[in-house]
Design a protein around this motif. Structure first.
Motif, PDB file in Angstrom:
ATOM      1  N   ALA A  75       0.848  -1.201   0.000  1.00  0.00           N
ATOM      2  CA  ALA A  75       0.000   0.000   0.000  1.00  0.00           C
ATOM      3  C   ALA A  75       0.875   1.240   0.000  1.00  0.00           C
ATOM      4  CB  ALA A  75      -0.920  -0.012   1.208  1.00  0.00           C
ATOM      5  N   ALA A 128      -3.473   5.229   3.282  1.00  0.00           N
ATOM      6  CA  ALA A 128      -4.064   4.057   2.637  1.00  0.00           C
ATOM      7  C   ALA A 128      -3.576   2.776   3.296  1.00  0.00           C
ATOM      8  CB  ALA A 128      -3.729   4.062   1.144  1.00  0.00           C
ATOM      9  N   GLY A 129      -2.273   2.710   3.598  1.00  0.00           N
ATOM     10  CA  GLY A 129      -1.738   1.530   4.254  1.00  0.00           C
ATOM     11  C   GLY A 129      -2.282   1.354   5.659  1.00  0.00           C
ATOM     12  N   SER A 178      -5.755  -0.020   5.378  1.00  0.00           N
ATOM     13  CA  SER A 178      -5.724  -1.415   4.959  1.00  0.00           C
ATOM     14  C   SER A 178      -5.329  -2.324   6.120  1.00  0.00           C
ATOM     15  CB  SER A 178      -4.747  -1.576   3.789  1.00  0.00           C
ATOM     16  OG  SER A 178      -4.705  -2.911   3.343  1.00  0.00           O
ATOM     17  N   ASP A 210      -8.272  -2.718   8.399  1.00  0.00           N
ATOM     18  CA  ASP A 210      -9.215  -3.680   7.821  1.00  0.00           C
ATOM     19  C   ASP A 210      -8.794  -5.105   8.158  1.00  0.00           C
ATOM     20  OD1 ASP A 210     -10.775  -1.701   6.669  1.00  0.00           O
ATOM     21  OD2 ASP A 210      -9.805  -1.844   4.703  1.00  0.00           O
ATOM     22  N   PHE A 211      -7.498  -5.387   8.004  1.00  0.00           N
ATOM     23  CA  PHE A 211      -6.970  -6.721   8.287  1.00  0.00           C
ATOM     24  C   PHE A 211      -7.198  -7.080   9.754  1.00  0.00           C
ATOM     25  CE2 PHE A 211      -3.601  -9.488   9.803  1.00  0.00           C
ATOM     26  CZ  PHE A 211      -3.556 -10.492   8.846  1.00  0.00           C
ATOM     27  N   GLN A 268       0.090  -5.358   5.025  1.00  0.00           N
ATOM     28  CA  GLN A 268      -1.095  -4.594   4.616  1.00  0.00           C
ATOM     29  C   GLN A 268      -0.862  -3.097   4.781  1.00  0.00           C
ATOM     30  OE1 GLN A 268      -4.072  -5.684   3.229  1.00  0.00           O
ATOM     31  NE2 GLN A 268      -2.964  -7.618   3.043  1.00  0.00           N
TER      32      GLN A 268
END
Length: 234
Positions: A34, A142-143, A146, A149-150, A199
């Motif tokens: 990301a 963004a990273g 992400s 989310d993980f 991620q």
């Protein structure tokens, strides 16, 4: 007997080679998952001899995303709370071994074979850096999203929400929750941490079952945040 020792020696050699290659071969091979994004965010990686955790700075967005933890009693809104700390691991070992003095054969055997998994959630206050058991990394927005989310997907959910394990905690501010995935010695807590960090856009080794190999690979392929000695992270 000699044959058995020879086979054991070959097995241990293969494991050593696998750990070495897993440390030096980057994952992903080309760039982070990301890369790029807006204003960098920072995260911390906490390390002890066998386990790693990820600490996420608490802000309004993080509180909103993980409001289900607050509803289950994790007091992330306390004035002194600066980080939500996440770890994934063996249910039997994680819950059954709060301290080294409480180490028992049963949880160790479960962790070395196949076990259900749990998420451990804790709070941390200000963290002074540098210190040898904590690493700080800057990641993109963004990273960061992400990675969250993980982490969120790691919690087991039912129609009534996440599944907190009642009556189990190390202290007054942490808790355990049923997690997705099975724990084993080859895919354990540190490989979960490595997957979460990828991620976020960081590069790890291809296989990092131990904290020391994960930290080596993180240091090899990523630039830690520059922090003034004794600095306290906001």
């Amino acid at each position: 007997m000699r044959r058995a020792f020879r086979l054991l020696g070959v097995f241990l050699l293969l494991v050593a080679v696998g750990v070495a290659l897993g440390t030096v071969v980057p994952r992903p091979l080309f760039g982070g998952a990301a890369a790029g994004g807006a204003t960098p965010r920072h995260i911390l990686v906490f390390t002890n001899p066998i386990h790693t955790d990820i600490a996420v700075p608490i802000d309004e967005g993080v509180l909103e995303r993980f409001g289900f933890l607050v509803e289950e009693g994790i007091q992330a809104g306390l004035p002194g709370a600066r980080y939500l700390v996440f770890g994934w691991g063996s249910k039997a070992f994680y819950i059954g071994t709060p301290t080294w003095s409480e180490l028992k054969p049963g949880p160790v055997l479960a962790a070395l074979t196949l076990d259900s998994s749990v998420m451990h959630v804790d709070l941390a206050g200000d963290v002074a850096l540098p210190q040898p058991t904590v690493s700080r990394f800057d990641v993109s927005e963004a990273g960061f999203a992400s990675m969250l989310d993980f982490i969120e997907r790691s919690f087991v959910r039912s129609a009534t929400g996440v599944q907190r394990i009642p009556g189990v905690a190390y202290g007054a501010y942490d808790g355990f929750f049923d997690a997705n995935g099975k724990f084993n010695a080859l895919a354990g807590c540190n490989t979960w941490t490595a997957a979460a960090l990828r991620q976020a856009g960081l590069t790890t080794g291809w296989w990092n079952p131990l904290p020391v190999t994960l930290n080596w690979s993180l240091g090899l392929y990523n630039r830690p945040s520059s922090v003034q000695p004794g600095g306290v992270q906001p």
